[in-house]
Design an enzyme around this catalytic site. Structure first.
Site, PDB file in Angstrom:
ATOM      1  N   PRO A  10       0.792  -1.218   0.000  1.00 30.18           N
ATOM      2  CA  PRO A  10       0.000   0.000   0.000  1.00 30.18           C
ATOM      3  C   PRO A  10       0.833   1.280   0.000  1.00 30.18           C
ATOM      4  CG  PRO A  10      -0.202  -1.157   2.099  1.00 30.18           C
ATOM      5  CD  PRO A  10       0.560  -2.037   1.175  1.00 30.18           C
ATOM      6  N   ASN A  11       0.323   2.223  -0.761  1.00 27.14           N
ATOM      7  CA  ASN A  11       0.847   3.588  -0.870  1.00 27.14           C
ATOM      8  C   ASN A  11       2.147   3.697  -1.658  1.00 27.14           C
ATOM      9  OD1 ASN A  11      -1.299   4.802   0.648  1.00 27.14           O
ATOM     10  ND2 ASN A  11      -0.395   3.851   2.452  1.00 27.14           N
ATOM     11  N   ARG A  18       4.455  11.118  -2.264  1.00 28.36           N
ATOM     12  CA  ARG A  18       4.212  10.900  -0.834  1.00 28.36           C
ATOM     13  C   ARG A  18       5.472  11.158  -0.013  1.00 28.36           C
ATOM     14  NH1 ARG A  18       4.118   5.151   1.968  1.00 28.36           N
ATOM     15  NH2 ARG A  18       3.554   5.804   4.063  1.00 28.36           N
ATOM     16  N   TYR A  23      10.740   9.295   1.615  1.00 31.67           N
ATOM     17  CA  TYR A  23      10.797   8.264   0.577  1.00 31.67           C
ATOM     18  C   TYR A  23      11.515   8.695  -0.699  1.00 31.67           C
ATOM     19  CZ  TYR A  23       7.368   6.101   3.616  1.00 31.67           C
ATOM     20  OH  TYR A  23       6.740   5.565   4.700  1.00 31.67           O
ATOM     21  N   ASN A  74       8.185  -5.233  -0.580  1.00 30.62           N
ATOM     22  CA  ASN A  74       8.041  -4.041   0.241  1.00 30.62           C
ATOM     23  C   ASN A  74       6.566  -4.012   0.593  1.00 30.62           C
ATOM     24  OD1 ASN A  74       7.790  -1.542   1.405  1.00 30.62           O
ATOM     25  ND2 ASN A  74       9.110  -0.509  -0.077  1.00 30.62           N
ATOM     26  N   ALA A  77       2.899  -0.765   5.076  1.00 32.93           N
ATOM     27  CA  ALA A  77       2.355  -0.864   6.430  1.00 32.93           C
ATOM     28  C   ALA A  77       1.946  -2.290   6.800  1.00 32.93           C
ATOM     29  CB  ALA A  77       1.163   0.079   6.584  1.00 32.93           C
ATOM     30  N   GLU A  98      12.669  -8.980   2.427  1.00 31.74           N
ATOM     31  CA  GLU A  98      11.833  -7.849   2.818  1.00 31.74           C
ATOM     32  C   GLU A  98      12.650  -6.570   2.672  1.00 31.74           C
ATOM     33  OE1 GLU A  98      10.024  -5.988   6.943  1.00 31.74           O
ATOM     34  OE2 GLU A  98      10.517  -8.108   6.892  1.00 31.74           O
ATOM     35  N   HIS A 100      12.591  -2.032   2.707  1.00 33.12           N
ATOM     36  CA  HIS A 100      11.925  -0.779   3.071  1.00 33.12           C
ATOM     37  C   HIS A 100      12.829   0.373   2.660  1.00 33.12           C
ATOM     38  CE1 HIS A 100       8.944  -2.930   5.368  1.00 33.12           C
ATOM     39  NE2 HIS A 100       9.944  -3.665   5.853  1.00 33.12           N
ATOM     40  N   ARG A 107      11.948   5.390  12.910  1.00 33.52           N
ATOM     41  CA  ARG A 107      10.665   6.096  12.739  1.00 33.52           C
ATOM     42  C   ARG A 107       9.739   5.800  13.913  1.00 33.52           C
ATOM     43  NH1 ARG A 107       8.387   5.401   6.999  1.00 33.52           N
ATOM     44  NH2 ARG A 107       7.133   7.136   7.766  1.00 33.52           N
TER      45      ARG A 107
END
Length: 149
Positions: A10-11, A18, A23, A74, A77, A98, A100, A107
């Site tokens: 998502p996103n 964004r 990012y 990735n 969330a 995985e 990111h 964060r």
């Protein structure tokens, strides 16, 4: 020919727009195009998908069984709470990395825990879009050495 699937959650379709301070300014499309160029030059078939839907991501992982040699994910969330995606990765026995873009450990506190990391070969985070290339380079170097993990 080695086949790798890149899954973006998502996103991530909003990369470049964004929160560019976190990012960066690269779009997901430009990142994937660059990866496909690298993969092609090394005889690797690379497919990519992005979905904001947990079910679509799970379906893609299931469909990867018997078709792909590796997955780069990735999960956005979903990383922090999707036991369903975790179980899908564990169930297909495809080596998965995985990734990111941001450093999830610097964060918000909820981002520090990944429920999918324990079923992945490894995790790469915090190095911007380079995380995609590093995961691809791993599969290029491993060439099946880690297929039993």
């Amino acid at each position: 020919m080695q086949k790798i699937l890149i899954i973006n959650g998502p996103n991530l379709n909003m990369l470049g727009i964004r929160e560019p301070g976190i990012y960066g300014h690269d779009t997901l499309e430009s990142i994937i195009e660059g990866l496909k160029s690298i993969a092609e030059s090394h005889g690797i078939e690379l497919d990519a998908l992005q979905s904001n839907s947990e079910g679509d991501i799970i379906d893609a992982i299931h469909a990867a069984y018997g078709r792909y040699d590796g997955i780069i994910i990735n999960a956005g969330a979903y990383t922090h709470y999707s036991y369903a995606i975790r179980d899908a990765i564990a169930g297909v026995h495809i080596p998965t990395i995985e990734i990111h873009i941001s450093n999830i450990y610097s964060r918000e506190g909820f981002r520090e825990h990944s429920v999918i990391a324990p079923v992945c070969l490894g995790q790469i985070s915090g190095l911007g879009p380079m995380v995609y290339k590093l995961a691809l380079y791993y599969f290029m170097e491993a060439k099946g050495d880690e297929q039993d993990r």
